[in-house]
Design an enzyme around this catalytic site. Structure first.
Site, PDB file in Angstrom:
ATOM      1  N   CYS A  76       0.830  -1.206   0.000  1.00 37.49           N
ATOM      2  CA  CYS A  76       0.000   0.000   0.000  1.00 37.49           C
ATOM      3  C   CYS A  76       0.873   1.268   0.000  1.00 37.49           C
ATOM      4  O   CYS A  76       1.510   1.544  -0.998  1.00 37.49           O
ATOM      5  CB  CYS A  76      -1.007  -0.058   1.132  1.00 37.49           C
ATOM      6  SG  CYS A  76      -2.428   0.995   0.813  1.00 37.49           S
ATOM      7  N   HIS A 168      -3.159  -5.048   1.588  1.00 37.66           N
ATOM      8  CA  HIS A 168      -2.570  -5.341   2.901  1.00 37.66           C
ATOM      9  C   HIS A 168      -2.597  -6.839   3.174  1.00 37.66           C
ATOM     10  O   HIS A 168      -3.511  -7.324   3.854  1.00 37.66           O
ATOM     11  CB  HIS A 168      -3.376  -4.631   4.000  1.00 37.66           C
ATOM     12  CG  HIS A 168      -3.172  -3.161   4.058  1.00 37.66           C
ATOM     13  ND1 HIS A 168      -2.247  -2.565   4.878  1.00 37.66           N
ATOM     14  CD2 HIS A 168      -3.777  -2.170   3.384  1.00 37.66           C
ATOM     15  CE1 HIS A 168      -2.293  -1.264   4.716  1.00 37.66           C
ATOM     16  NE2 HIS A 168      -3.209  -0.999   3.821  1.00 37.66           N
ATOM     17  N   GLU A 170      -0.969  -8.449   5.201  1.00 38.85           N
ATOM     18  CA  GLU A 170      -0.757  -8.693   6.638  1.00 38.85           C
ATOM     19  C   GLU A 170      -2.056  -8.638   7.428  1.00 38.85           C
ATOM     20  O   GLU A 170      -2.089  -8.991   8.599  1.00 38.85           O
ATOM     21  CB  GLU A 170       0.277  -7.698   7.199  1.00 38.85           C
ATOM     22  CG  GLU A 170      -0.224  -6.292   7.496  1.00 38.85           C
ATOM     23  CD  GLU A 170      -0.475  -5.426   6.252  1.00 38.85           C
ATOM     24  OE1 GLU A 170      -0.361  -5.919   5.114  1.00 38.85           O
ATOM     25  OE2 GLU A 170      -0.815  -4.242   6.446  1.00 38.85           O
TER      26      GLU A 170
HETATM   27  N1  GLN Z   1      -3.735   6.261   0.858  1.00 37.88           N
HETATM   28  C1  GLN Z   1      -2.462   6.085   1.521  1.00 37.88           C
HETATM   29  C2  GLN Z   1      -1.389   6.912   0.840  1.00 37.88           C
HETATM   30  O1  GLN Z   1      -1.631   7.422  -0.207  1.00 37.88           O
HETATM   31  C3  GLN Z   1      -2.076   4.633   1.542  1.00 37.88           C
HETATM   32  C4  GLN Z   1      -3.068   3.858   2.342  1.00 37.88           C
HETATM   33  C5  GLN Z   1      -2.542   2.613   2.975  1.00 37.88           C
HETATM   34  O2  GLN Z   1      -1.323   2.405   3.089  1.00 37.88           O
HETATM   35  N2  GLN Z   1      -3.443   1.806   3.459  1.00 37.88           N
HETATM   36  O3  GLN Z   1      -0.332   7.049   1.359  1.00 37.88           O
END
Ligand code: GLN
Length: 193
Positions: A76, A168, A170
């Site tokens: 992410c 994610h 995890e």
């Molecule tokens: N939206 C977040 C970002 O742009 C990332 C979200 C996440 O890591 N769950 O940094």
């Protein structure tokens, strides 16, 4: 087994540590540059990529991650930090992968969802991903393998020792993607193979 550093500046740190430990890795939390000594691979957790990117510079961790000496698995926000292009943003990043990403790319209707991932390199049931304000990959450059898609959008990719997921892994009890990182990337690195 390997020693994996989980970047612990901000974000979903403990969940990654728990999964990696359950797979037999030694886990170390990375909070400053010297914590990287003796590490075989690094996980960059989700969180807020702008914040994590600034802290990576402030604590002088970024140069060593950028040097290419370590395998990295970003999830992410971690994926965003690994990209060399971030749509509409000049925020600090590592830029180790030849990918373009868009932040919060699934839009307001799909802020948070769980979905099966097509094409992921795991045996058996499809991998399921938890997506939270997730990015996706809009462009891939040479040497980048696309390993998974949702709604036709690229959500999992690899470039050599770098693995990036929009979601994610995890946060589910499916450990197969962490296992892939450990077995197919970290343990095949020249000094451990
Ligand atoms: N939206 C977040 C970002 O742009 C990332 C979200 C996440 O890591 N769950 O940094």
């Amino acid at each position: 087994m390997a020693t994996i550093g989980v970047l612990a500046l901000q974000g979903a740190v403990r969940e990654h540590a728990r999964v990696l430990t359950s797979l037999g890795a030694d886990v170390r939390l990375i909070k400053r540059r010297d914590d990287l000594d003796g590490i075989d691979g690094v996980v960059l957790p989700g969180g807020e990529s702008t914040t994590i990117g600034m802290l990576l510079e402030e604590y002088e961790i970024a140069p060593r991650l950028r040097s290419g000496e370590l395998p990295i698995f970003g999830t992410c926000a971690g994926m965003i930090l690994m990209a060399d292009e971030i749509d509409g943003s000049d925020q600090p990043r590592l830029g180790v992968m030849r990918i373009g990403v868009r932040r919060n790319a699934f839009g307001r209707q799909r802020e948070s969802f769980e979905e099966a991932i097509g094409g992921a390199p795991v045996a058996g049931e499809p991998l399921r991903g938890v997506f939270i304000r997730a990015p996706y990959v809009t462009d891939v450059g040479p040497g980048v393998e696309v390993l998974g898609r949702v709604d036709g959008k690229i959500v999992l990719c690899r470039q050599g020792q770098f693995l990036a997921a929009s979601f994610h892994p995890e946060l589910t009890d499916d450990r197969r993607l962490h296992r892939y990182f450990l077995e197919e990337i970290v343990l095949r690195a020249p000094h451990l193979a």
